[in-house]
Design a protein around this motif. Structure first.
Motif, PDB file in Angstrom:
ATOM      1  N   ARG A  45      37.832  37.480  62.308  1.00 36.54           N
ATOM      2  CA  ARG A  45      36.440  37.503  62.773  1.00 36.54           C
ATOM      3  C   ARG A  45      36.363  37.548  64.294  1.00 36.54           C
ATOM      4  O   ARG A  45      37.078  36.829  64.985  1.00 36.54           O
ATOM      5  N   PRO A  86      29.796  34.661  64.037  1.00 33.56           N
ATOM      6  CA  PRO A  86      29.051  35.095  62.855  1.00 33.56           C
ATOM      7  C   PRO A  86      27.965  34.124  62.421  1.00 33.56           C
ATOM      8  O   PRO A  86      26.985  34.528  61.812  1.00 33.56           O
ATOM      9  N   LEU A 120      26.147  41.785  60.683  1.00 33.13           N
ATOM     10  CA  LEU A 120      27.607  41.731  60.797  1.00 33.13           C
ATOM     11  C   LEU A 120      28.170  43.103  60.502  1.00 33.13           C
ATOM     12  O   LEU A 120      27.722  43.793  59.582  1.00 33.13           O
ATOM     13  N   VAL A 134      28.879  41.554  66.433  1.00 34.69           N
ATOM     14  CA  VAL A 134      29.673  40.531  65.742  1.00 34.69           C
ATOM     15  C   VAL A 134      30.346  41.228  64.564  1.00 34.69           C
ATOM     16  O   VAL A 134      29.688  41.936  63.791  1.00 34.69           O
ATOM     17  N   LEU A 174      23.168  35.947  56.182  1.00 32.18           N
ATOM     18  CA  LEU A 174      23.233  37.302  56.713  1.00 32.18           C
ATOM     19  C   LEU A 174      22.101  38.146  56.123  1.00 32.18           C
ATOM     20  O   LEU A 174      21.820  38.060  54.927  1.00 32.18           O
TER      21      LEU A 174
END
Length: 349
Positions: free
Chosen positions: A211, A215, A221, A241, A260
């Protein structure tokens, strides 16, 4: 007889091992093909039966799992430990079953990955950073990337050597390190090492990711397969990101983090990448997350970055830098401004 010796004995009878533990598979030339290491029918898993190459080595193209025949027996039989797998293998080979406990029985791959991670140093001003910059990647100073100056590498013949390596942390949503991904490098130039498999994983990898960014604070994302692919997009769009799933199989199994609202899926230009992106889009639809698939002009977005340069790639990706009105709950990024309904098409960036 230790685990390595047992695996070597199994390799001498590779086809017989496959017929017993993968009975739903079939022989195709120098390989035994099956659906997976648990014995399902299909063709994604290939076991090498004869040279060239090392007999007994296998790879599952759908999940990126790989190993030798002792690993296969462990998975196929559901053995709880390496000791149980060794006992089963020795029964197959008609060898005495030993009760001695090997050090391998208590080998914890996740703990080994964390120990290796602790022995690495930040990537800044290292050979790993030079390797990425040679691939036109100039945004790479992330906590998830480290460097090891002399990491042991074992080839398929069992020979050892030490090489510099780029080491990446593989984590779950909670940030806990579950594994590492290693890329061995040529000590004399900024390129991958000239070895059989310059990339290897250690610990838990499948469905997890390397990653980049924060996040937890992001509503959007970007996720792709390789580290270089994802870092190429981050180089072009610095505020992105992102996460690298490390393989097509792991990309298809990726679970978007909680909270998300939008997922951008960077697909490699091949059949496996297309299937993985479609699987992930279907998961997004079930979770109520908006998604878009972006496809490179070349094989992957690092090819595009090298060919086009950062500025031109950034211009092509500019509509993705803010939430566009050109995506559906299961659609594709439209860089021309026209809404695209869900279909099997991919739009190159």
């Amino acid at each position: 007889m230790n685990a390595a010796d047992t695996a070597a004995r199994l390799a001498e009878r590779a086809e017989a091992v496959c017929r017993k533990y993968l009975p739903n598979g079939r022989k195709q030339g120098r390989y035994w093909c099956a659906g997976n290491a648990r014995g399902a029918p299909g063709r994604s898993l290939f076991v090498r039966l004869a040279p060239p190459g090392t007999p007994g080595k296998w790879t599952d193209g759908a999940t990126a799992e790989h190993g030798d025949l002792l690993d296969l027996i462990r998975i196929a039989t559901g053995a709880a430990s390496l000791r149980d797998a060794l006992a089963e293998a020795r029964r197959f080979l008609a060898l005495p079953v030993t009760t001695a406990v090997s050090n391998d029985d208590v080998y914890d791959r996740t703990a080994a990955a964390r120990h290796l991670w602790d022995r690495c140093r930040p990537i800044e001003n290292t050979h790993a950073q030079a390797y990425l910059r040679a691939r036109a990647i100039h945004r790479c100073r992330f906590p998830a990337l480290r460097f090891h100056p002399s990491l042991a590498y074992r080839d398929d013949a069992g020979r050892w050597r030490r090489l510099p390596a780029l080491v990446a942390a593989v984590t779950a949503d909670d940030g806990e390190l579950q594994g590492v991904h290693r890329t061995w490098l040529d000590p004399n130039r900024p390129a991958k090492a000239r070895v059989e498999r310059p990339r290897k994983a250690l610990g838990r990898i499948h469905g997890l990711a390397v990653r980049f960014g924060e996040p937890d604070a992001a509503s959007t994302l970007l996720v792709g397969e390789g580290i270089e692919t994802v870092l190429s997009l981050v180089t072009a769009l610095p505020d992105t990101v992102a996460a690298a799933a490390l393989s097509a199989g792991s990309l298809g199994a990726f679970v978007p983090p909680p909270g998300l609202s939008r997922l951008l899926i960077a697909q490699d230009r091949d059949r496996q990448g297309e299937r993985a992106a479609l699987r992930l889009q279907m998961r997004c639809t079930r979770l109520g997350i908006g998604s878009a698939v972006i496809v490179p002009q070349g094989n992957d977005f690092n090819d595009d970055l090298v060919t086009l340069g950062r500025q031109r790639l950034a211009q092509r990706l500019a509509p993705l830098a803010i939430r566009p009105r050109t995506e559906t709950r299961c659609g594709f990024a439209d860089l021309q401004g026209t809404k695209i309904p869900p279909s099997n098409k991919r739009t190159p960036t």
